[in-house]
Design an enzyme around this catalytic site. Structure first.
Site, PDB file in Angstrom:
ATOM      1  N   GLY A 172     -15.155  -8.657  -2.837  1.00  0.00           N
ATOM      2  CA  GLY A 172     -14.234  -8.452  -1.717  1.00  0.00           C
ATOM      3  C   GLY A 172     -14.966  -8.396  -0.384  1.00  0.00           C
ATOM      4  O   GLY A 172     -16.197  -8.551  -0.318  1.00  0.00           O
ATOM      5  N   VAL A 229     -11.295  -2.736 -13.564  1.00  0.00           N
ATOM      6  CA  VAL A 229     -11.510  -1.280 -13.529  1.00  0.00           C
ATOM      7  C   VAL A 229     -10.504  -0.540 -14.431  1.00  0.00           C
ATOM      8  O   VAL A 229     -10.677   0.630 -14.722  1.00  0.00           O
ATOM      9  CB  VAL A 229     -11.465  -0.694 -12.092  1.00  0.00           C
ATOM     10  N   LYS A 265      -4.405   5.036   5.097  1.00  0.00           N
ATOM     11  CA  LYS A 265      -3.041   5.070   4.537  1.00  0.00           C
ATOM     12  C   LYS A 265      -2.898   6.154   3.458  1.00  0.00           C
ATOM     13  O   LYS A 265      -1.789   6.487   3.049  1.00  0.00           O
ATOM     14  CB  LYS A 265      -2.664   3.689   4.003  1.00  0.00           C
ATOM     15  N   TYR A 301       0.717   2.409  -1.923  1.00  0.00           N
ATOM     16  CA  TYR A 301      -0.721   2.139  -1.802  1.00  0.00           C
ATOM     17  C   TYR A 301      -1.444   3.409  -1.341  1.00  0.00           C
ATOM     18  O   TYR A 301      -2.403   3.862  -1.959  1.00  0.00           O
ATOM     19  CB  TYR A 301      -0.958   0.975  -0.833  1.00  0.00           C
ATOM     20  N   ASN A 323      -8.277   0.145   9.447  1.00  0.00           N
ATOM     21  CA  ASN A 323      -8.272  -1.304   9.229  1.00  0.00           C
ATOM     22  C   ASN A 323      -9.620  -1.938   9.540  1.00  0.00           C
ATOM     23  O   ASN A 323     -10.225  -1.626  10.565  1.00  0.00           O
ATOM     24  CB  ASN A 323      -7.229  -1.949  10.146  1.00  0.00           C
ATOM     25  N   ARG A 345       7.822  -3.173   8.475  1.00  0.00           N
ATOM     26  CA  ARG A 345       7.968  -3.566   7.063  1.00  0.00           C
ATOM     27  C   ARG A 345       8.021  -2.332   6.170  1.00  0.00           C
ATOM     28  O   ARG A 345       7.575  -1.248   6.569  1.00  0.00           O
ATOM     29  CB  ARG A 345       6.791  -4.462   6.665  1.00  0.00           C
TER      30      ARG A 345
HETATM   31  N1  LIG Z   1      -9.903  -3.995   4.323  1.00  0.00           N
HETATM   32  C1  LIG Z   1      -9.440  -2.928   4.956  1.00  0.00           C
HETATM   33  O1  LIG Z   1      -8.882  -3.029   6.044  1.00  0.00           O
HETATM   34  C2  LIG Z   1      -9.614  -1.569   4.339  1.00  0.00           C
HETATM   35  C3  LIG Z   1      -9.371  -0.443   5.135  1.00  0.00           C
HETATM   36  C4  LIG Z   1      -9.537   0.818   4.588  1.00  0.00           C
HETATM   37  C5  LIG Z   1      -9.935   0.928   3.278  1.00  0.00           C
HETATM   38  N2  LIG Z   1     -10.151  -0.169   2.500  1.00  0.00           N
HETATM   39  C6  LIG Z   1     -10.558   0.019   1.108  1.00  0.00           C
HETATM   40  O2  LIG Z   1     -11.831  -0.581   0.960  1.00  0.00           O
HETATM   41  C7  LIG Z   1     -11.953  -1.110  -0.352  1.00  0.00           C
HETATM   42  C8  LIG Z   1     -12.455  -2.535  -0.272  1.00  0.00           C
HETATM   43  O3  LIG Z   1     -11.533  -3.302   0.465  1.00  0.00           O
HETATM   44  P1  LIG Z   1     -11.760  -4.851   0.744  1.00  0.00           P
HETATM   45  O4  LIG Z   1     -11.172  -5.139   2.065  1.00  0.00           O
HETATM   46  O5  LIG Z   1     -13.169  -5.214   0.468  1.00  0.00           O
HETATM   47  O6  LIG Z   1     -10.813  -5.462  -0.374  1.00  0.00           O
HETATM   48  P2  LIG Z   1     -10.683  -6.978  -0.858  1.00  0.00           P
HETATM   49  O7  LIG Z   1     -11.416  -7.888   0.053  1.00  0.00           O
HETATM   50  O8  LIG Z   1      -9.225  -7.211  -1.135  1.00  0.00           O
HETATM   51  O9  LIG Z   1     -11.449  -6.966  -2.249  1.00  0.00           O
HETATM   52  C9  LIG Z   1     -10.968  -6.273  -3.353  1.00  0.00           C
HETATM   53  C10 LIG Z   1     -11.965  -6.448  -4.482  1.00  0.00           C
HETATM   54  O10 LIG Z   1     -11.534  -5.698  -5.616  1.00  0.00           O
HETATM   55  C11 LIG Z   1     -11.517  -6.531  -6.754  1.00  0.00           C
HETATM   56  N3  LIG Z   1     -10.490  -6.031  -7.656  1.00  0.00           N
HETATM   57  C12 LIG Z   1      -9.161  -5.888  -7.413  1.00  0.00           C
HETATM   58  N4  LIG Z   1      -8.552  -5.371  -8.479  1.00  0.00           N
HETATM   59  C13 LIG Z   1      -9.526  -5.160  -9.415  1.00  0.00           C
HETATM   60  C14 LIG Z   1      -9.518  -4.635 -10.733  1.00  0.00           C
HETATM   61  N5  LIG Z   1      -8.390  -4.227 -11.311  1.00  0.00           N
HETATM   62  N6  LIG Z   1     -10.689  -4.555 -11.394  1.00  0.00           N
HETATM   63  C15 LIG Z   1     -11.845  -4.977 -10.828  1.00  0.00           C
HETATM   64  N7  LIG Z   1     -11.912  -5.472  -9.582  1.00  0.00           N
HETATM   65  C16 LIG Z   1     -10.754  -5.569  -8.894  1.00  0.00           C
HETATM   66  C17 LIG Z   1     -11.252  -7.936  -6.197  1.00  0.00           C
HETATM   67  O11 LIG Z   1     -11.717  -8.975  -7.043  1.00  0.00           O
HETATM   68  P3  LIG Z   1     -10.797  -9.578  -8.227  1.00  0.00           P
HETATM   69  O12 LIG Z   1      -9.453  -9.794  -7.651  1.00  0.00           O
HETATM   70  O13 LIG Z   1     -11.531 -10.800  -8.626  1.00  0.00           O
HETATM   71  O14 LIG Z   1     -10.818  -8.559  -9.327  1.00  0.00           O
HETATM   72  C18 LIG Z   1     -12.133  -7.884  -4.955  1.00  0.00           C
HETATM   73  O15 LIG Z   1     -13.480  -8.074  -5.315  1.00  0.00           O
HETATM   74  C19 LIG Z   1     -10.613  -0.918  -1.026  1.00  0.00           C
HETATM   75  O16 LIG Z   1     -10.691   0.191  -1.876  1.00  0.00           O
HETATM   76  C20 LIG Z   1      -9.660  -0.663   0.101  1.00  0.00           C
HETATM   77  O17 LIG Z   1      -8.607   0.179  -0.310  1.00  0.00           O
HETATM   78  C21 LIG Z   1     -10.013  -1.428   3.023  1.00  0.00           C
END
Ligand SMILES: NC(=O)c1ccc[n+]([C@@H]2O[C@H](COP(=O)([O-])OP(=O)(O)OC[C@H]3O[C@@H](n4cnc5c(N)ncnc54)[C@H](OP(=O)(O)O)[C@@H]3O)[C@@H](O)[C@H]2O)c1
Length: 341
Positions: A16, A68, A133, A141, A173, A256
């Site tokens: 991700g 996971v 969130k 979520y 974000n 939304r």
């Molecule tokens: N981006 C933001 O704005 C933001 C803000 C605050 C917090 N966060 C938190 O930061 C973390 C990382 O976010 P990100 O932006 O890097 O997310 P992302 O780009 O959507 O990546 C999510 C990752 O999790 C993997 N994944 C999803 N479901 C899975 C499962 N059941 N088992 C194993 N792997 C799984 C996905 O790969 P596959 O689909 O191939 O499994 C991908 O590698 C998250 O926990 C999110 O809640 C993000």
């Protein structure tokens, strides 16, 4: 000082946005890292990442397909791992609203599995990702991430005499990350109209590198049970639209399901256990497994005022339209360099 040379690290959700940025930082700062395991489900994303980080050149990297939700697979992956960064999640608000049980299975069930698998192996440090969130959540979520945060924080109470700690990093974000507003507006601007859900909407903003820094800080300094919150600026959603499409029409389409007008990272109710660490805030567990006076002394921690809250709408720091335009330009440049545009 954190030293990841000779250490084995696993990132759930390693393909991700955060996982890839962490991978880049780890290889550049600690070329002697022993093993870096990317744990996720989709082979295509792993294939793409392996083009950037091939095992032939990055000897420490391993690509591990796994969910996971699958405890046995996680436990196998955690063998001989020192540190785990838990970034895997379902994170799209509206998708979680429509598929609530799927979101519960990944975000809560996944957290339980990560906690258990770390206890059953030799993992020493787990840092789990949270989100604004999760603070006073109004959508599923956020609610699942709050449950996940609570599980990780409470896990310190049941770890027994294991050399193991769990902490949480919460931020807002990530501008430009998968599914965020910036890539959405960049696509939409070709149509000349940018949809705005609510003209008053504000959000916290953190860069990917800021998120990486925060995670590494938690890995370095956590005693177990902390919820780290960075001090970051806010932006107005209308300003992002002006930065991306100054000539576009902004069309109000309505809020939304599950969205807030402003986000929050620390509520007034959290203020009783929240401390200011200078660059960060930290919400401490109500019953830490270590001495609070020692913590306060060690980190020169200052208790925030009772009733203090940290919300995107009442922030003291704001990104201006030119600053946002600069971030957009940097994002486009990075995406071009990565061949994503
Ligand atoms: N981006 C933001 O704005 C933001 C803000 C605050 C917090 N966060 C938190 O930061 C973390 C990382 O976010 P990100 O932006 O890097 O997310 P992302 O780009 O959507 O990546 C999510 C990752 O999790 C993997 N994944 C999803 N479901 C899975 C499962 N059941 N088992 C194993 N792997 C799984 C996905 O790969 P596959 O689909 O191939 O499994 C991908 O590698 C998250 O926990 C999110 O809640 C993000």
């Amino acid at each position: 000082m954190l030293d990841l040379n000779s250490k084995s690290i696993l990132i759930t959700g390693g393909t991700g946005s955060l996982g890839k940025a962490l991978t880049k930082e780890i290889f550049s700062k600690w070329p002697g890292v022993k093993r870096l395991v990317i744990y996720s489900r989709d082979e295509q994303k792993q294939y793409q990442m392996a083009l950037q980080y091939p095992e032939s050149k990055y000897e420490a990297i391993r690509y591990f397909i796994g969910d996971v939700r699958d405890y046995n697979r996680l436990k196998r992956a955690f063998e001989n791992i020192d540190y785990v960064i838990h970034a895997a999640a379902m994170k799209h608000v509206h998708i979680a609203e429509y598929n609530p049980d799927e979101c519960v299975k990944t975000n809560i069930g996944g957290a339980e599995n990560v906690i258990r698998a770390a206890m059953e192996t030799k993992v020493k440090n787990v840092v789990a990702l949270s989100t604004d969130k999760a603070c006073a959540p109004i959508n599923l979520y956020g609610a699942t991430k709050l449950a996940s945060d609570k599980l990780f924080i409470a896990a310190n109470n049941i770890k027994g005499d294991r050399d193991l700690k769990y902490s949480v990093v919460r931020y807002g974000n990530v501008m430009g990350s998968n599914g965020s507003v910036m890539p959405f507006f960049l696509k939409k601007r070709k149509e000349g109209v940018l949809p705005i859900t609510d003209p008053n909407m504000t959000r916290f903003n953190i860069s990917l590198s800021g998120g990486v820094e925060m995670v590494l800080h938690a890995l370095d300094t956590a005693w177990g049970g902390e919820l780290f919150v960075p001090k970051i600026p806010s932006y107005r959603i209308t300003d992002v639209a002006s930065a991306i499409g100054p000539d576009c029409k902004q069309e109000i389409v309505g809020i939304r399901p599950g969205e807030k007008v402003h986000e929050e990272m620390i509520t007034a109710s959290d203020s009783f256990t929240t401390y200011d660490l200078g660059k960060y805030y930290v919400i401490l567990p109500q019953q830490p497994v270590w001495s609070l006076p020692d913590f306060i002394k060690n980190f020169s921690a200052v208790k925030v005022a009772t009733g203090f809250s940290y919300t995107s709408g009442e922030n003291s720091e704001w990104l201006t339209v030119p600053e946002l335009a600069k971030l957009v330009a940097e994002h486009v440049e990075q995406e071009d360099a990565a061949g994503n545009n």
